[in-house]
Design an enzyme around this catalytic site. Structure first.
Site, PDB file in Angstrom:
ATOM      1  N   SER A 198      11.361 -33.889 -28.780  1.00  0.00           N
ATOM      2  CA  SER A 198       9.954 -33.605 -29.076  1.00  0.00           C
ATOM      3  C   SER A 198       9.605 -33.585 -30.555  1.00  0.00           C
ATOM      4  O   SER A 198       8.430 -33.425 -30.910  1.00  0.00           O
ATOM      5  CB  SER A 198       9.545 -32.269 -28.449  1.00  0.00           C
ATOM      6  N   LYS A 210       6.783 -35.700 -31.592  1.00  0.00           N
ATOM      7  CA  LYS A 210       5.376 -35.283 -31.612  1.00  0.00           C
ATOM      8  C   LYS A 210       4.845 -35.100 -33.029  1.00  0.00           C
ATOM      9  O   LYS A 210       3.625 -35.041 -33.219  1.00  0.00           O
ATOM     10  CB  LYS A 210       5.204 -33.997 -30.808  1.00  0.00           C
ATOM     11  N   SER A 261       4.931 -27.347 -27.091  1.00  0.00           N
ATOM     12  CA  SER A 261       5.558 -28.669 -27.062  1.00  0.00           C
ATOM     13  C   SER A 261       5.240 -29.413 -25.768  1.00  0.00           C
ATOM     14  O   SER A 261       6.103 -30.060 -25.161  1.00  0.00           O
ATOM     15  CB  SER A 261       7.082 -28.547 -27.239  1.00  0.00           C
ATOM     16  N   LYS A 273       8.567 -28.314 -35.857  1.00  0.00           N
ATOM     17  CA  LYS A 273       8.646 -28.781 -34.468  1.00  0.00           C
ATOM     18  C   LYS A 273      10.077 -28.703 -33.965  1.00  0.00           C
ATOM     19  O   LYS A 273      11.028 -29.069 -34.659  1.00  0.00           O
ATOM     20  CB  LYS A 273       8.156 -30.233 -34.381  1.00  0.00           C
TER      21      LYS A 273
END
Length: 392
Positions: free
Chosen positions: A71, A74, A131, A235
Site C-alpha cells: 500500500s 497509495k 489504507s 504510509k
C-alpha cells in the site's frame, strides 16, 4: 543612506526567496556532501533514510532492489490526486462515484457499496488512515477516468520523477505481476509528496476518525503516530508478496527525515527499523543556515546603462544538511564579475558562491542579477540629464 537600507532589504528578501523547482533540483544536485554509512543493520529486505530537504541519503540497505511495495503504492495515488486538486480539476467536496470494480478490491477497505456517495475528503481519510483499497481505486477512477488510465498516469509520473526502478500495475498496491519499486524510489516519491503537498500530513497524522456518521471507525495503520516524537506520516503497507513495509516521515528541530523500510518480517520489525533509522538521523545530523560570503556586495556597476548599478540576488539554499556540530565549519567564497556592460538581462549569472565545510566543497550556487538594465540611448541619456538638472 536610505538607498543602502533599501538595497540591503532587497538582498535579504532575495536570499530568503523560495527557489523554483529547477533551482531546487540544482541545489540538491550541487550538495555532494557524502556521509559515511553507519555499521548497523535493520530487520528488513531493503531500507533508505533520506533527508527531505536535500534528498541526501543517510543510510541505505539494498536501495535499488526491486520489490513489491504493497500500500505504499497509495503515495503515488495521493500525489496525483493532490496535483489534480491543485490544478482545480477536482475539489475536496466532490462526490466520488463508487464502481463495482472499486468495491471488489478486497484487502484493507471501508466496504464501499456500488453507487454509495462519499466526498473526496472522506475518501482521502479512508486512504491515509485505514489504507482502504476500495477508496484508493474509487479515487483513481474519479481522477483518471478508469483505474487503467490512472495507472498510466502513475507510470508517467514515475518516469518524470526519475523513479527508474518503479512500475505500477494498480492504484492500491495489491500484489500484481510487474508491480514493483525500490527503497530509493519510495523515498524520492515520498519526498515529492511531502515537499510539494505538505497538507497531506493533515490526513496522515489522524490517529482515529470515523465515516458514515460514526458508523465506520478509522484507526491509523501507522502505529508510530503514538510512539514517535515528530512523526508526520506517511504510509504503511502489507501484502504476502511485499511483506510488511512503511515509509515513515518525521520532523524535529527543523530537520525532516524519511525512513523507508521494505520487506520486514513483522509489524514490530517494521516499526523498530523505522525508529532506528529516524533516531540515527536526528542524533547525527542537523540543518545549518548557509552563510553569505564576507563583504558580499549588494550591487554591481553597469556601464552604458540607464542605471549605473544592478542589484544582485544570491541564490543560496535556505539550509544545508551537516553532521551535528558541523555548522561551525561552514564558510563561503565568492567569485564575481567586476563590472557589467548594458544591456543586462534579469537573472543573468554574474558570479558564484562556493560553500565549504572545512576543506570540503558542498556546492556552488549562482549569483544573478535581480533586474534588467537597458542600454543607454541618446534619448534616455538626455532625459536623465534633464532630471538631474531639475533636481539641482
Amino acid at each position: 543612506m536610505k538607498q543602502c537600507i533599501a538595497a540591503l532589504l532587497a538582498l535579504l528578501l532575495l536570499v530568503g526567496m523560495p527557489v523554483s523547482a529547477a533551482e531546487a533540483q540544482t541545489a540538491q544536485d550541487v550538495q555532494p556532501f557524502t556521509f559515511a554509512q553507519p555499521d548497523f543493520d535493520v530487520p528488513c529486505r531493503a531500507a533508505v533514510l533520506m533527508d527531505q530537504a536535500t534528498g541526501a541519503i543517510l543510510y541505505e540497505k539494498l536501495p535499488d532492489e526491486r520489490l513489491p511495495i504493497a500500500s505504499i503504492t497509495k503515495v503515488m495515488t495521493l500525489l496525483l490526486t493532490f496535483e489534480a486538486l491543485e490544478a482545480g480539476r477536482i475539489s475536496l467536496d466532490d462526490i466520488v462515484p463508487v464502481s463495482e470494480h472499486a468495491c471488489d478490491m478486497g484487502g484493507s477497505q471501508i466496504w464501499l457499496e456500488p453507487g454509495e456517495q462519499m466526498t473526496l475528503r472522506e475518501m482521502l481519510k479512508a486512504i491515509c488512515v485505514a489504507s482502504a483499497n476500495d477508496a484508493a481505486v474509487a479515487v483513481a477512477e474519479y481522477v483518471g477516468g478508469s483505474e487503467a488510465a490512472f495507472v498510466e498516469m502513475m507510470n508517467a509520473k514515475a518516469q518524470e520523477l526519475g523513479l527508474t526502478g518503479t512500475h505500477f500495475a494498480n492504484a492500491c498496491g495489491l500484489d500484481a505481476s510487474g508491480h514493483l519499486s525500490c527503497a530509493r524510489d519510495v523515498a524520492m516519491l515520498s519526498r515529492e509528496m511531502l515537499t510539494k503537498h505538505p497538507q497531506i500530513t493533515e490526513y496522515t497524522t489522524i490517529w482515529t476518525d470515523s465515516l458514515r456518521g460514526g458508523e465506520t471507525q478509522l484507526v491509523n495503520t501507522n502505529k508510530l503516530l503514538r510512539r514517535y516524537e515528530g512523526i508526520t506520516g506517511l504510509k504503511t503497507g502489507t501484502t504476502s508478496g511485499a511483506g510488511i513495509c512503511i515509509t515513515a516521515s518525521a520532523t524535529r528541530n527543523g530537520l525532516s527525515l524519511i525512513a523507508v523500510v521494505l520487506g520486514a518480517g513483522s509489524s514490530a520489525d517494521r516499526f523498530d527499523a523505522a525508529t532506528t533509522l529516524l533516531d540515527y538521523g536526528f542524533a547525527n545530523f542537523e540543518n545549518a543556515a548557509a552563510p553569505l560570503p564576507e563583504n558580499a556586495p549588494l550591487t554591481l556597476p553597469v556601464t552604458l546603462g540607464d542605471d549605473a548599478r544592478v542589484t544582485l540576488a544570491y541564490r543560496l539554499p535556505g539550509a544545508l544538511l551537516v553532521p551535528k556540530g558541523g555548522a561551525a565549519s561552514l564558510h563561503a567564497e565568492l567569485t564575481l564579475l567586476g563590472q557589467l556592460e548594458a544591456p543586462v538581462e534579469q537573472g543573468a549569472q554574474v558570479g558564484v558562491v562556493q560553500l565549504y565545510a572545512g576543506e570540503q566543497l558542498l556546492g556552488e550556487y549562482p549569483v544573478v542579477t535581480a533586474g534588467p538594465v537597458a542600454r543607454r540611448t541618446l534619448s534616455t541619456a538626455f532625459s536623465a540629464l534633464l532630471r538631474e538638472l531639475c533636481r539641482l
